[in-house]
Design a protein around this motif. Structure first.
Motif: not given
Length: 656
Positions: A474-493, A525-531
């Motif tokens: 929703x944010x990317x749709x409203x602000x198309x020219x932004x930069x995004x930082x995605x951080x995850x800490x936790x288990x992967x499986x 895929x979802x992060x790539x499609x944010x534009x």
């Protein structure tokens, strides 16, 4: 079964010994191995690799045996024949498999086998026959050598430890040398001590190059790199940075660094056993002492029988505070302190002779405008090796305080932070909550993100993870020219059947990945499609099925870490991952963070956020590799993966 496993271990150890002997023995002892044998064994090994019924232990045992055969063939064949090139090609192909064996047994807590495989891989890479294959330039090679050297040192196998510490210094930048110099010196001194006990005279100049030869290539490479114009640097800025005066300053700075390294790397700490006391000179009140570094004139007074006592207690005298300088292109003794059992100390000093006028770097390393002249006398030439305890902050990590503040708002960047610590069905992820909390603080204070631009999801369920991605879309749709930082800490499986990787919500156990876990493929895929302009992803998690304390998340009871599929990275993504496939992401308990996150925060703290992604990636990878070997005795190698659209520019990008 236990007896069989023990026998397997013995067999593997014997084969490792055979491999090492194969590396050392001349080609005439080729044990009758032929190119046909090597090719047959290698093809059989590849079949085993693709056979799911073959256990990893069987596969790696066969890998080691096959590498031994190929090494023997390479060393026995004359250069120039067709089979020689073919055998080298096979050895190039099998070396990564041997490295994988080191990583596998390291994760399995079988350190002896991990060391054996690491030694086999390093010895292959160091073979004269393989020097042209650049095996020693791969990114994981220094970490492997460091792992091997540290284990040899801790096992008090000082001769091989010195060999591998020397190799580590040969394949790393000069900036990485300081932390291993003291260990290299200690290993060499222990080897020399053993030689003394065996009646072997220690030649302090054996294997030590002249200083100008030692320094020439390093200075040339450093200055070549320094004089390159940055594409983002204006011509006027370049001229201000690179000119006659700054070149001289830079050259002197490099000289001083290399002088200090030369002294620490090649100086030999003497003991009384290395010295011989000559008759006393009463007129000058001094002793003449012969040492490996030449004669020492030591003043000792005649009064109160000091000279007699010194001579009488000579074998109990201790030697300390040895200082070295460079003179005439070689190491020379500048000072040393002698102490008697009674506590009397006598100091030899060669301060008046600390002249470097005869020591010249007689080569034009890089810039014609630099007049190197003669090496100057410098305090940097004295040994500065110290042993100190690492500072441990109790309760609060050093990166949790003194967070740099950027007064400039970064309103065009949004951060999504998911920190999963308190799992309900599987072991917790210690300090993951603190990881997310402090990373958010750095986003706010150091990177300048407004509070509303930082979306935090602590202890996220599957539904909360879906909500996080919906919010971001929703944010990317409203602000198309932004930069995004995605951080995850936790288990992967991983999914054991498909080898696909998933983020693990706190309300899942990893047994039903498709239904209640978040696919890494879907996330990318979802992060790539944010534009958006860019998406920088930090994953402090592993996807091998193991926890940081060695437990397993897998549905099966085997506890074997799984190498997951490499997901395709599209769009404007740059992925910073805490591990390579099949490894475990470890905590840094003393610093109250995940190991990966700690060095991410540390670089942001040291640079005040003004670091490029290339610099950040190099810093994290180097420090995590080295620290993991020391505190966990396991290999952890972070990776940076840019999408194809970011290949040309990601290294110069910054987070703020």
């Amino acid at each position: 079964m236990q007896r069989l496993n023990k026998q397997k271990r013995i067999n593997i150890q014997h084969k490792v010994l055979g491999l090492v002997l194969g590396l050392l023995l001349p080609a005439s002892t080729a044990w009758g191995q032929t190119m046909e044998d090597a090719d047959k064994e290698y093809k059989a090994l590849i079949e085993m690799q693709n056979d799911t019924s073959v256990t990893k232990e069987r596969f790696f045992e066969a890998t080691l045996a096959c590498s031994q055969t190929i090494v023997t063939v390479v060393k026995s064949l004359p250069r120039g024949v067709e089979d020689y090139a073919t055998a080298k090609s096979l050895l190039m192909s099998i070396c990564p498999l041997v490295k994988s064996g080191a990583g596998y047994y390291s994760q399995e807590n079988k350190d002896d086998l991990a060391v054996n495989f690491a030694q086999a891989a390093v010895e292959i890479s160091m073979m004269n026959e393989m020097r042209d294959q650049e095996l020693r330039t791969t990114p994981d090679y220094p970490s492997l050598v460091y792992f091997l050297a540290s284990h040899k040192f801790n096992a008090r196998q000082f001769e091989p430890a010195a060999k591998y510490l020397q190799e580590y210094m040969d394949v790393t930048d000069v900036s990485q040398h300081e932390k291993v110099l003291s260990f290299l010196r200690a290993a060499k001194n222990q080897v020399a001590k053993q030689q003394r006990e065996e009646g072997v005279f220690h030649d302090v100049n054996q294997g030590v190059p002249d200083f100008d030869i030692f320094a020439r290539e390093s200075i040339r490479q450093s200055l070549d790199k320094w004089k390159v114009k940055d594409p983002y640097e204006t011509l006027s800025e370049y001229k201000e940075r690179v000119n006659e005066e700054t070149a001289k300053v830079k050259q002197k700075e490099l000289q001083n660094i290399l002088m200090d390294e030369y002294v620490q790397r090649f100086s030999y700490k003497m003991s009384i056993a290395d010295m011989q006391l000559k008759p006393y000179d009463a007129d000058h009140q001094s002793f003449l002492i012969s040492s490996p570094y030449g004669d020492i004139v030591l003043p000792v007074p005649r009064t109160n029988n000091e000279a007699r006592d010194f001579e009488g207690n000579w074998n109990e005298v201790t030697v300390s505070d040895q200082k070295f300088v460079i003179a005439n292109k070689k190491l020379a003794l500048a000072g040393v302190t002698f102490a008697t059992p009674a506590g009397k100390t006598y100091v030899y000093s060669n301060q008046q002779a600390l002249a470097y006028s005869d020591t010249q770097v007689d080569a034009n390393f890089a810039l014609d405008l630099v007049d190197y002249g003669k090496l100057e006398n410098s305090e940097g030439s004295k040994s500065k090796t110290t042993i100190s305890k690492q500072e441990v902050v109790i309760g609060v990590s050093d990166v949790d305080v003194n967070i740099p503040v950027n007064r400039r708002a970064n309103e065009n960047t949004f951060a999504v932070i998911i920190a999963n610590e308190k799992y309900s069905l599987v072991p917790t992820v210690p300090m993951a909550g603190n990881d997310g909390k402090i990373f958010a603080e750095y986003c706010k204070k150091t990177l300048g993100l407004p509070d509303e631009n930082i979306l935090q999801y602590p202890d996220a369920t599957y539904g909360k993870m879906l909500r996080a991605m919906k919010d971001l879309k929703n944010i990317a749709s409203a602000y198309p020219d932004i930069k995004v930082i995605f951080y995850y800490a936790g288990h992967g499986v991983p999914n054991e059947a498909t080898r696909d990787a998933f983020l693990l919500p706190i309300d899942a156990d990893g047994k039903q990945t498709e239904e209640v876990c978040y696919p890494l493929k879907k996330l990318y895929a979802e992060l790539s499609a944010l534009g958006t302009q860019s998406v920088i992803v930090f994953l402090d998690a592993c996807f091998s099925g193991a926890t940081g304390d060695g437990k397993s998340l897998m549905a099966s009871a085997r506890g074997v870490e799984i190498e997951t599929n490499e997901e395709e990275v599209l769009g404007n993504l740059v992925i910073f991952s805490a591990t390579t496939s099949g490894q475990t992401a470890y905590p840094y308990k003393e610093r109250s963070h995940g190991l990966f996150t700690y060095y991410l925060l540390k670089k942001l703290q040291e640079s005040k956020g003004n670091t490029t992604l290339g610099e950040l990636g190099n810093y994290i990878t180097k420090n995590v590799q080295q620290r993991s070997v020391l505190i966990n005795h396991k290999i952890q190698t972070p990776t940076v993966t840019p999408s194809s659209g970011m290949l040309e520019r990601w290294e110069k990008m910054k987070l703020k």
